[in-house]
Write an enzyme that holds these catalytic residues in place. Sequence first.
Site, PDB file in Angstrom:
ATOM      1  N   TYR A  18       0.843  -1.197   0.000  1.00 41.84           N
ATOM      2  CA  TYR A  18       0.000   0.000   0.000  1.00 41.84           C
ATOM      3  C   TYR A  18       0.881   1.252   0.000  1.00 41.84           C
ATOM      4  O   TYR A  18       0.660   2.185  -0.779  1.00 41.84           O
ATOM      5  CB  TYR A  18      -0.917  -0.016   1.221  1.00 41.84           C
ATOM      6  CG  TYR A  18      -1.933   1.095   1.252  1.00 41.84           C
ATOM      7  CD1 TYR A  18      -3.190   0.935   0.681  1.00 41.84           C
ATOM      8  CD2 TYR A  18      -1.641   2.315   1.862  1.00 41.84           C
ATOM      9  CE1 TYR A  18      -4.132   1.953   0.712  1.00 41.84           C
ATOM     10  CE2 TYR A  18      -2.570   3.334   1.898  1.00 41.84           C
ATOM     11  CZ  TYR A  18      -3.812   3.149   1.319  1.00 41.84           C
ATOM     12  OH  TYR A  18      -4.737   4.170   1.348  1.00 41.84           O
ATOM     13  N   HIS A  22       1.353   4.118  -3.090  1.00 47.28           N
ATOM     14  CA  HIS A  22       1.098   5.542  -2.863  1.00 47.28           C
ATOM     15  C   HIS A  22       2.357   6.386  -3.044  1.00 47.28           C
ATOM     16  O   HIS A  22       2.253   7.559  -3.412  1.00 47.28           O
ATOM     17  CB  HIS A  22       0.452   5.763  -1.495  1.00 47.28           C
ATOM     18  CG  HIS A  22      -1.011   5.458  -1.515  1.00 47.28           C
ATOM     19  ND1 HIS A  22      -1.488   4.171  -1.465  1.00 47.28           N
ATOM     20  CD2 HIS A  22      -2.093   6.268  -1.628  1.00 47.28           C
ATOM     21  CE1 HIS A  22      -2.817   4.205  -1.539  1.00 47.28           C
ATOM     22  NE2 HIS A  22      -3.203   5.462  -1.634  1.00 47.28           N
ATOM     23  N   TYR A  41      -4.475  15.868   2.102  1.00 46.90           N
ATOM     24  CA  TYR A  41      -5.008  14.513   2.251  1.00 46.90           C
ATOM     25  C   TYR A  41      -3.965  13.633   2.938  1.00 46.90           C
ATOM     26  O   TYR A  41      -2.857  13.480   2.450  1.00 46.90           O
ATOM     27  CB  TYR A  41      -5.335  13.990   0.855  1.00 46.90           C
ATOM     28  CG  TYR A  41      -6.114  12.698   0.749  1.00 46.90           C
ATOM     29  CD1 TYR A  41      -6.499  11.954   1.843  1.00 46.90           C
ATOM     30  CD2 TYR A  41      -6.473  12.226  -0.506  1.00 46.90           C
ATOM     31  CE1 TYR A  41      -7.221  10.782   1.697  1.00 46.90           C
ATOM     32  CE2 TYR A  41      -7.197  11.055  -0.667  1.00 46.90           C
ATOM     33  CZ  TYR A  41      -7.559  10.336   0.436  1.00 46.90           C
ATOM     34  OH  TYR A  41      -8.270   9.169   0.287  1.00 46.90           O
ATOM     35  N   TRP A  76      -7.693   3.522 -10.606  1.00 47.39           N
ATOM     36  CA  TRP A  76      -6.920   3.431  -9.361  1.00 47.39           C
ATOM     37  C   TRP A  76      -7.580   2.463  -8.383  1.00 47.39           C
ATOM     38  O   TRP A  76      -6.929   1.644  -7.766  1.00 47.39           O
ATOM     39  CB  TRP A  76      -6.753   4.814  -8.733  1.00 47.39           C
ATOM     40  CG  TRP A  76      -6.011   4.796  -7.435  1.00 47.39           C
ATOM     41  CD1 TRP A  76      -6.541   4.842  -6.181  1.00 47.39           C
ATOM     42  CD2 TRP A  76      -4.590   4.711  -7.251  1.00 47.39           C
ATOM     43  NE1 TRP A  76      -5.553   4.797  -5.235  1.00 47.39           N
ATOM     44  CE2 TRP A  76      -4.341   4.717  -5.865  1.00 47.39           C
ATOM     45  CE3 TRP A  76      -3.505   4.643  -8.126  1.00 47.39           C
ATOM     46  CZ2 TRP A  76      -3.060   4.654  -5.335  1.00 47.39           C
ATOM     47  CZ3 TRP A  76      -2.224   4.582  -7.594  1.00 47.39           C
ATOM     48  CH2 TRP A  76      -2.018   4.581  -6.218  1.00 47.39           C
ATOM     49  N   TRP A  77      -8.896   2.585  -8.243  1.00 41.05           N
ATOM     50  CA  TRP A  77      -9.604   1.680  -7.339  1.00 41.05           C
ATOM     51  C   TRP A  77      -9.409   0.231  -7.767  1.00 41.05           C
ATOM     52  O   TRP A  77      -9.212  -0.644  -6.928  1.00 41.05           O
ATOM     53  CB  TRP A  77     -11.085   2.017  -7.298  1.00 41.05           C
ATOM     54  CG  TRP A  77     -11.415   3.286  -6.581  1.00 41.05           C
ATOM     55  CD1 TRP A  77     -10.613   3.983  -5.709  1.00 41.05           C
ATOM     56  CD2 TRP A  77     -12.625   4.019  -6.673  1.00 41.05           C
ATOM     57  NE1 TRP A  77     -11.264   5.099  -5.258  1.00 41.05           N
ATOM     58  CE2 TRP A  77     -12.503   5.145  -5.834  1.00 41.05           C
ATOM     59  CE3 TRP A  77     -13.797   3.833  -7.389  1.00 41.05           C
ATOM     60  CZ2 TRP A  77     -13.518   6.073  -5.681  1.00 41.05           C
ATOM     61  CZ3 TRP A  77     -14.816   4.757  -7.235  1.00 41.05           C
ATOM     62  CH2 TRP A  77     -14.677   5.870  -6.394  1.00 41.05           C
TER      63      TRP A  77
END
Length: 104
Positions: A18, A22, A41, A76-77
Amino acid sequence: METIAFRMVLNPGQSEEYRRRHREIWPELVETLREAGIRDYWIFLDDATNHLFAVLKRERDHRMDQLVTDDVMRKWWGFMSDIMATGSDGAPAQKPLVPMFYLP
């Protein structure tokens, strides 16, 4: 600007992956998020529960609700779906968090 927070769930053993994904976030995704009015964010991990806690600021006239139909966001999802819980629409499963305290 409005601040919101929500919880997501990372699959066990996927924290490094993860983080890597990112670190290599797609420039077109960054642009999509900014165009939707998202700023500042942050995503935090509770490694004891694999819960991800996201906190962000969004402009009053944000377009976050339109992200569900955005091609870059949906791609992306899909890219992230093998390492985290997702909903029936392919988006990460999210639980809104209720503000309990604020220190200005």
